[in-house]
Design an enzyme around this catalytic site. Structure first.
Site, PDB file in Angstrom:
ATOM      1  N   HIS A   1      14.351   8.833  -8.772  1.00 23.76           N
ATOM      2  CA  HIS A   1      15.209   7.738  -9.191  1.00 23.76           C
ATOM      3  C   HIS A   1      16.687   7.940  -8.853  1.00 23.76           C
ATOM      4  CE1 HIS A   1      11.766   6.422 -11.930  1.00 23.76           C
ATOM      5  NE2 HIS A   1      11.882   5.576 -10.944  1.00 23.76           N
TER       6      HIS A   1
ATOM      7  N   SER B   1      13.325   5.259  -3.771  1.00 26.23           N
ATOM      8  CA  SER B   1      12.219   5.483  -2.835  1.00 26.23           C
ATOM      9  C   SER B   1      12.709   5.442  -1.395  1.00 26.23           C
ATOM     10  CB  SER B   1      11.171   4.391  -3.013  1.00 26.23           C
ATOM     11  OG  SER B   1      10.603   4.449  -4.291  1.00 26.23           O
TER      12      SER B   1
ATOM     13  N   LYS C   1       2.358  -5.259  -7.309  1.00 27.47           N
ATOM     14  CA  LYS C   1       1.750  -4.671  -6.107  1.00 27.47           C
ATOM     15  C   LYS C   1       0.946  -3.417  -6.476  1.00 27.47           C
ATOM     16  CE  LYS C   1       2.730  -3.632  -1.314  1.00 27.47           C
ATOM     17  NZ  LYS C   1       3.522  -4.118  -0.188  1.00 27.47           N
ATOM     18  N   ASP C   2       1.528  -2.596  -7.372  1.00 25.65           N
ATOM     19  CA  ASP C   2       0.803  -1.406  -7.834  1.00 25.65           C
ATOM     20  C   ASP C   2      -0.457  -1.797  -8.597  1.00 25.65           C
ATOM     21  OD1 ASP C   2       2.479   0.406  -6.686  1.00 25.65           O
ATOM     22  OD2 ASP C   2       3.568   0.932  -8.512  1.00 25.65           O
TER      23      ASP C   2
ATOM     24  N   GLU D   1     -14.992  23.209  -4.034  1.00 24.73           N
ATOM     25  CA  GLU D   1     -14.946  21.757  -4.038  1.00 24.73           C
ATOM     26  C   GLU D   1     -14.268  21.291  -2.749  1.00 24.73           C
ATOM     27  OE1 GLU D   1     -17.093  20.577  -6.279  1.00 24.73           O
ATOM     28  OE2 GLU D   1     -15.696  19.421  -7.480  1.00 24.73           O
TER      29      GLU D   1
END
Lengths: 417, 182
Positions: A214, A218, A242-243, A286
């Site tokens: 922040h 971004s 959008k998320d 894994e």
């Protein structure tokens, strides 16, 4: 959040004493200006956050029915699967959630590498991200031991034995990690304790990660800094929606595995109770550890460093070296969109990671159409380090990048013409 | 000096403050380290874990060419009644051919009985070769399926990533046919 919201007397009263609402607003609300050109590759961070929350929620209730004792652990997991109300669902969500978390975070990291998100001034943001990956790996590894199946036990044995490669104090460290002379009840108990602790460490790291994010906001697909308000839109409602849409799509993917292929990512051997006297014929970690497992096995004896120590060093180095990316990549241009050579080599690197994963899934002395997997693994490992330590610095100097647009909004208006 | 709240620092005074600061910090650091030690040491093997540290084995029922696995400190111990051919093969190897040079004689008290911890020195898997139909690797001893280490009939590493021979635990013959490991 609208200004009307902040005029509410109760909100005002709280705000005056604890400015939590404006904090939320500045973090994920309308008060957080976000580049207006973010594409769907920018969904994966928030998706990973959602999965973290799902893992904590399911983990808390699973822990209520789990018994961390070598005589009961395996049975208690079977009881969760058969007798506990919705136990099967909770366990399958938690089990597959681990795989989902890694899928999302790996995509998130490749996104960062493609668009140069690690570059100045986001170096610390990137480094904290690598620390989150390491914390996730530790959590996943210890979680995998808890059902006390054959892969749990032998995975724990192999991985804890990595530390015996440390000169002089290695064996003492391994005994200390085990709390005995082999992986046994004390080991299971402490792994349960630490598996429960680690998500909180991850939460703390995520908080710092977001804090750093922040400060400079971004990155974005063109990799150009925000020049002014014309380059941004508020996070809420534009990116919350959008998320949310991305989350819906992702949940379809996640729940497909939970309901229709819950053991797709697992190993059948882990439904056999741990037996300290029988090693399964083929131990595999894994899937999300496979590329690193391939690197571990690829290193031969080099001078005075044994293959074992060399492999351990290479494996840890393969992750730690990522922290140096901001300084190895000297190119001022962030986004691979404007870096024709880097863009192609980025995809070669992605392919190399997949090849290493494929090698890690195969037996060390297996052969692929006449080529020993060992050679493929060694070539892949050499390329992995060469890409980061040699190729990236070199092309960042030699490559002539295209000129990025003036600004984010210029990129949008140019595209429209 | 005493008529001001913050006396003007003389060079002497500064040294004294530095000394106090440094010694306080040092005592604090040492004290914290001492306080943390019980937490760290609590993760080491507990007294009851340490108490289970010896195992007795009766060798009588093991026929020539047969192996058994016993548990010592939670780890498998291989006890092999070696054939004459295996002993010969183990003794014939030159030290120059070995990754971790050790003569066969140094690894056994009686050549017939090879006793060693059956934990691969690479990453702790249990090598195969105890059962008659197990793969025994290229040197007729043991083969670790995890990362492909081959051990010979003396349990010495011959090929693969393991750095050391299978370790021989401390053991004593209580009688001609019983041993105590540990």
């Amino acid at each position: 959040m609208s200004s009307k919201f902040f005029e509410n007397p109760i909100i005002k009263w709280v705000e005056y004493r604890l400015p939590i609402f404006s904090f939320i607003d500045h973090s994920v609300g309308s008060g957080y200006p976000t580049p207006k050109n973010l594409n769907y590759w920018w969904n994966f961070g928030s998706l990973a956050g959602v999965v973290l929350a799902i893992m904590v929620a399911t983990g808390i209730v699973l822990a209520m029915s789990y018994t961390a004792h070598v005589d009961y652990a395996f049975e208690s997991v079977e009881r969760i699967m058969r007798d506990v109300n919705y136990g099967w669902l909770l366990r399958y969500i938690h089990m597959n959630g681990g795989s989902m978390f890694f899928i999302l975070v790996y995509i998130h990291m490749f996104r960062g590498m493609y668009f140069g998100s690690y570059k100045e001034p986001r170096e610390l943001l990137w480094i904290i991200g690598v620390l989150i990956l390491l914390a996730m790996m530790a959590t996943a590894f210890m979680g995998y031991v808890l059902p006390w199946g054959q892969m749990s036990f032998w995975g724990a044995t192999v991985i804890t034995n990595l530390f015996s490669a440390i000169p002089l104090v290695g064996d003492a460290i391994v005994t200390w990690l085990w709390g005995g002379f082999s992986v046994d009840n004390p080991t299971l108990n402490r792994f349960f304790s630490l598996h429960y602790l680690m998500p909180f460490v991850i939460f703390a790291l995520v908080f710092v990660h977001l804090w750093a994010l922040h400060v400079h906001k971004s990155n974005n697909p063109v990799g150009v800094d925000i020049k002014g308000p014309q380059d941004t839109i508020p996070f809420h409602p534009y990116y919350t929606i959008k998320d949310a849409f991305g989350l819906g799509v992702f949940m379809l993917f996640f729940m497909f595995f939970v309901f229709f292929a819950p053991n797709f990512f697992g190993e059948p051997d882990n439904y056999i109770k741990a037996n300290s006297l029988v090693t399964p014929p083929h131990i595999v970690p894994e899937w999300y550890f496979l590329p690193f497992y391939a690197i571990l096995r690829a290193v031969p004896d080099i001078w005075f460093i044994s293959a074992k120590l060399g492999g351990v060093i290479a494996m840890f180095a393969s992750i730690l070296v990522l922290m140096l990316l901001p300084w190895l990549d000297r190119s001022k241009v962030r986004s691979a969109r404007f870096r024709p050579v880097y863009r192609q080599l980025f995809w070669v690197f992605v392919l190399d990671c997949f090849i290493l994963g494929w090698v890690g899934a195969n037996s060390p002395d297996a052969v692929f159409h006449g080529i020993p997997f060992l050679w493929i693994g060694q070539t892949g490992t050499a390329y992995y380090f060469a890409h980061i330590l040699i190729i990236i610095p070199l092309i960042s100097i030699l490559e002539k990048p295209k000129t990025p647009p003036e600004s984010i909004s210029a990129a949008v208006t140019q595209a429209a013409e | 000096m005493s008529d001001t709240a913050t006396p003007t620092a003389t060079p002497d005074d500064k040294t004294r403050r530095d000394f106090l600061l440094l010694s306080t910090a040092t005592v604090g650091a040492v004290g914290t380290a001492l306080a943390v030690w019980p937490l760290v040491d609590s993760m080491n093997p507990a007294a009851d874990t340490l108490a289970l540290s010896t195992t007795e084995v009766d060798l009588e029922p093991i026929a020539e060419g047969q192996s058994i696995t016993v548990v010592w400190q939670g780890k498998p111990v291989f006890v092999r009644h070696r054939t004459a051919a295996e002993i010969k093969a183990a003794e014939a190897v030159g030290l120059g051919d070995l990754v971790d040079p050790e003569t066969d004689k140094d690894r056994v008290q009686k050549p017939k009985w090879l006793i060693m911890v059956g934990v691969c020195t690479h990453l702790g898997c249990i090598p195969l070769g105890q059962k008659a139909n197990d793969p025994k690797g290229e040197f007729g001893g043991w083969f670790c399926p995890c990362h492909g280490s081959h051990y010979d009939t003396s349990g010495r590493i011959r090929k693969g990533p393991a750095p050391k021979n299978l370790p021989v635990p401390a053991y004593t013959y209580l009688t001609d046919t019983t041993i105590k490991i540990g």
